[in-house]
Scaffold this active site. Structure first.
Site, PDB file in Angstrom:
ATOM      1  N   GLY A 227       0.506  -1.171  -0.084  1.00  0.00           N
ATOM      2  CA  GLY A 227       0.010   0.032  -0.019  1.00  0.00           C
ATOM      3  C   GLY A 227       0.623   0.872   0.005  1.00  0.00           C
ATOM      4  O   GLY A 227       0.528   1.887   0.974  1.00  0.00           O
TER       5      GLY A 227
ATOM      6  N   ASP B 275      -2.159  -7.582  -5.524  1.00  0.00           N
ATOM      7  CA  ASP B 275      -2.725  -7.359  -4.606  1.00  0.00           C
ATOM      8  C   ASP B 275      -1.904  -8.444  -3.752  1.00  0.00           C
ATOM      9  O   ASP B 275      -2.145  -9.156  -3.735  1.00  0.00           O
ATOM     10  CB  ASP B 275      -4.339  -7.929  -5.059  1.00  0.00           C
ATOM     11  CG  ASP B 275      -5.480  -7.572  -4.833  1.00  0.00           C
ATOM     12  OD1 ASP B 275      -5.610  -7.685  -3.440  1.00  0.00           O
ATOM     13  OD2 ASP B 275      -6.313  -7.638  -5.113  1.00  0.00           O
TER      14      ASP B 275
ATOM     15  N   TYR C 232     -14.097  -3.985   9.478  1.00  0.00           N
ATOM     16  CA  TYR C 232     -12.609  -3.388  10.011  1.00  0.00           C
ATOM     17  C   TYR C 232     -11.649  -3.078  10.995  1.00  0.00           C
ATOM     18  O   TYR C 232     -10.339  -3.250  11.318  1.00  0.00           O
ATOM     19  CB  TYR C 232     -12.641  -1.375   9.898  1.00  0.00           C
ATOM     20  CG  TYR C 232     -11.247  -1.266   9.695  1.00  0.00           C
ATOM     21  CD1 TYR C 232     -10.453  -0.993   8.679  1.00  0.00           C
ATOM     22  CD2 TYR C 232     -11.168   0.067  10.416  1.00  0.00           C
ATOM     23  CE1 TYR C 232      -8.779   0.144   8.257  1.00  0.00           C
ATOM     24  CE2 TYR C 232     -10.124   0.875  10.745  1.00  0.00           C
ATOM     25  CZ  TYR C 232      -8.824   0.343   9.251  1.00  0.00           C
ATOM     26  OH  TYR C 232      -7.816   1.941   9.473  1.00  0.00           O
TER      27      TYR C 232
HETATM   28  P1  NDP Z   1      -5.035   4.825   1.533  1.00  0.00           P
HETATM   29  O1  NDP Z   1      -6.482   4.457   1.125  1.00  0.00           O
HETATM   30  O2  NDP Z   1      -4.612   6.326   1.999  1.00  0.00           O
HETATM   31  O3  NDP Z   1      -3.419   4.450   1.558  1.00  0.00           O
HETATM   32  C1  NDP Z   1      -4.246   2.540   0.801  1.00  0.00           C
HETATM   33  C2  NDP Z   1      -2.519   2.040   0.151  1.00  0.00           C
HETATM   34  O4  NDP Z   1      -3.383   0.940   0.453  1.00  0.00           O
HETATM   35  C3  NDP Z   1      -2.877   3.021  -1.453  1.00  0.00           C
HETATM   36  O5  NDP Z   1      -1.686   2.541  -1.609  1.00  0.00           O
HETATM   37  C4  NDP Z   1      -3.826   1.242  -1.828  1.00  0.00           C
HETATM   38  O6  NDP Z   1      -3.146   1.316  -3.369  1.00  0.00           O
HETATM   39  C5  NDP Z   1      -2.590   0.458  -1.600  1.00  0.00           C
HETATM   40  N1  NDP Z   1      -4.207  -1.357  -1.474  1.00  0.00           N
HETATM   41  C6  NDP Z   1      -5.114  -1.205  -1.075  1.00  0.00           C
HETATM   42  N2  NDP Z   1      -5.847  -2.384  -1.559  1.00  0.00           N
HETATM   43  C7  NDP Z   1      -4.846  -3.193  -1.715  1.00  0.00           C
HETATM   44  C8  NDP Z   1      -4.494  -4.198  -2.111  1.00  0.00           C
HETATM   45  N3  NDP Z   1      -5.969  -5.192  -2.121  1.00  0.00           N
HETATM   46  N4  NDP Z   1      -3.665  -4.829  -2.783  1.00  0.00           N
HETATM   47  C9  NDP Z   1      -2.680  -3.741  -2.669  1.00  0.00           C
HETATM   48  N5  NDP Z   1      -2.631  -2.661  -1.903  1.00  0.00           N
HETATM   49  C10 NDP Z   1      -3.924  -2.145  -2.363  1.00  0.00           C
HETATM   50  O7  NDP Z   1      -5.271   4.457   3.377  1.00  0.00           O
HETATM   51  P2  NDP Z   1      -3.984   5.657   4.423  1.00  0.00           P
HETATM   52  O8  NDP Z   1      -2.803   5.387   4.423  1.00  0.00           O
HETATM   53  O9  NDP Z   1      -5.279   5.953   4.745  1.00  0.00           O
HETATM   54  O10 NDP Z   1      -4.284   4.189   5.400  1.00  0.00           O
HETATM   55  C11 NDP Z   1      -3.014   2.718   5.116  1.00  0.00           C
HETATM   56  C12 NDP Z   1      -2.864   1.682   6.451  1.00  0.00           C
HETATM   57  O11 NDP Z   1      -3.239   2.673   7.491  1.00  0.00           O
HETATM   58  C13 NDP Z   1      -4.160   1.193   6.463  1.00  0.00           C
HETATM   59  O12 NDP Z   1      -4.271  -0.489   7.182  1.00  0.00           O
HETATM   60  C14 NDP Z   1      -5.814   1.974   7.148  1.00  0.00           C
HETATM   61  O13 NDP Z   1      -6.106   1.057   7.618  1.00  0.00           O
HETATM   62  C15 NDP Z   1      -4.331   1.773   8.524  1.00  0.00           C
HETATM   63  N6  NDP Z   1      -4.885   3.484   9.267  1.00  0.00           N
HETATM   64  C16 NDP Z   1      -5.445   4.710   8.656  1.00  0.00           C
HETATM   65  C17 NDP Z   1      -5.860   5.697   9.090  1.00  0.00           C
HETATM   66  C18 NDP Z   1      -5.913   6.720   8.690  1.00  0.00           C
HETATM   67  O14 NDP Z   1      -6.644   8.192   9.755  1.00  0.00           O
HETATM   68  N7  NDP Z   1      -5.778   6.912   7.830  1.00  0.00           N
HETATM   69  C19 NDP Z   1      -5.817   5.098  11.052  1.00  0.00           C
HETATM   70  C20 NDP Z   1      -5.690   4.094  11.447  1.00  0.00           C
HETATM   71  C21 NDP Z   1      -5.302   3.404  10.723  1.00  0.00           C
HETATM   72  P3  NDP Z   1      -4.136   0.616  -4.511  1.00  0.00           P
HETATM   73  O15 NDP Z   1      -5.461   1.832  -4.319  1.00  0.00           O
HETATM   74  O16 NDP Z   1      -3.487   1.242  -5.885  1.00  0.00           O
HETATM   75  O17 NDP Z   1      -4.458  -0.788  -4.731  1.00  0.00           O
END
Ligand code: NDP
Length: 248
Positions: free
Chosen positions: A13, A63, A155
């Site tokens: 991610g 993925d 979640y």
């Molecule tokens: P974003 O939605 O901004 O980014 C998510 C990232 O994960 C993107 O790079 C996306 O890329 C990638 N992604 C999603 N699904 C897949 C998949 N199946 N395979 C590979 N890559 C994937 O999220 P955040 O940066 O906000 O969050 C990052 C982590 O931190 C997450 O685990 C979230 O649960 C956790 N978190 C976030 C909080 C917040 O306040 N923002 C709070 C607490 C935890 P693409 O779409 O190109 O696949």
């Protein structure tokens, strides 16, 4: 700053948000960083923005919920470098709705990315890390995995699952000098949280003792520390980066 020169790191991610901040931080510390996401174009944007800062990101479309794809991607990196030293399981999604409205698909998708995705990554690196007697695995959970949250049954369960996964793998791999830790971010400004209205944001900030929303960099600093030599006596822990919101 503790350098990570010669370390090979994988961040899932990594195309935006917290994952991109982590990739930037590890690469700036000298690590060779591979970033995974589902979209080549998102990864290309991330690569370009880091390149403008003089930082290299190696991009892999993958993925994380696809077991075979994760094994193939991480095996290919391992083949090129002989090892992966640092794995950050950061990829995550939300499908928020109240339990009574939540469909099976909402549950499955979130569990498959957030929890099984971490299992898939760990399976791909554990054997080589154990053989090398070195490894750092860092799972990105959430404060809602500690506290629960209405509208996020799927979640919160996936993020709480990461705590159990972390502790169990930490116990299994500790004798081989592989540490496994969890970070529980609070409210961090990214695309995931960007949809919230100003009113909701104000209410959230009122619950944060430090009085501000966190940044991806706030999380990335801790990932960097946990990935470094200096954190070699820390394993099986969950550390909140939440401005004091939970204080468990
Ligand atoms: P974003 O939605 O901004 O980014 C998510 C990232 O994960 C993107 O790079 C996306 O890329 C990638 N992604 C999603 N699904 C897949 C998949 N199946 N395979 C590979 N890559 C994937 O999220 P955040 O940066 O906000 O969050 C990052 C982590 O931190 C997450 O685990 C979230 O649960 C956790 N978190 C976030 C909080 C917040 O306040 N923002 C709070 C607490 C935890 P693409 O779409 O190109 O696949």
């Amino acid at each position: 700053m503790q350098m990570l020169t010669d370390r090979i790191a994988v961040v899932t991610g990594a195309s935006r948000g917290i994952g991109l901040a982590i990739a930037r931080r590890l690469a700036r510390s000298g690590a060779t960083v591979y970033g995974l996401s589902r979209s080549t174009s998102h990864l290309q944007e991330a690569q370009d923005s880091l390149a403008r800062e003089g930082v290299t990101l190696h991009a892999c479309e993958c993925d994380v919920s696809d077991f075979d794809a994760v094994q193939a991607t991480l095996q290919s990196i391992t083949k090129d470098h002989g090892r992966i030293d640092i794995l950050v399981n950061n990829a995550g999604i939300t499908r928020d709705t109240l339990l009574l409205r939540m469909g099976e698909d909402d549950w499955d998708q979130v569990m498959n990315v957030n929890l099984k995705g971490a299992f898939n990554g760990i399976k791909a690196v554990a054997r080589t890390m154990m053989k090398n007697r070195y490894g750092r695995i860092i799972n990105i959970s959430s404060v809602v995995g500690l506290t629960g949250n209405p509208g996020q049954v799927n979640y919160a369960a996936s993020k709480a699952g990461l705590l159990g996964l972390t502790k169990s793998v930490a116990k299994e791999l500790a004798s081989r000098n592989v540490t496994v830790n969890c970070i529980a971010p609070g409210y961090i400004e990214t695309e995931m949280t960007g949809q919230l209205s100003d009113e909701v944001k104000e209410k959230l900030i009122a619950q944060i003792p430090l009085g501000r929303i966190g940044s991806g960099e706030d999380v990335a600093h801790l990932v960097h520390f946990l990935a470094s030599e200096e954190a070699s006596y820390i394993t099986g822990q969950t550390i909140a980066v939440d401005g004091g919101m939970t204080m468990m």
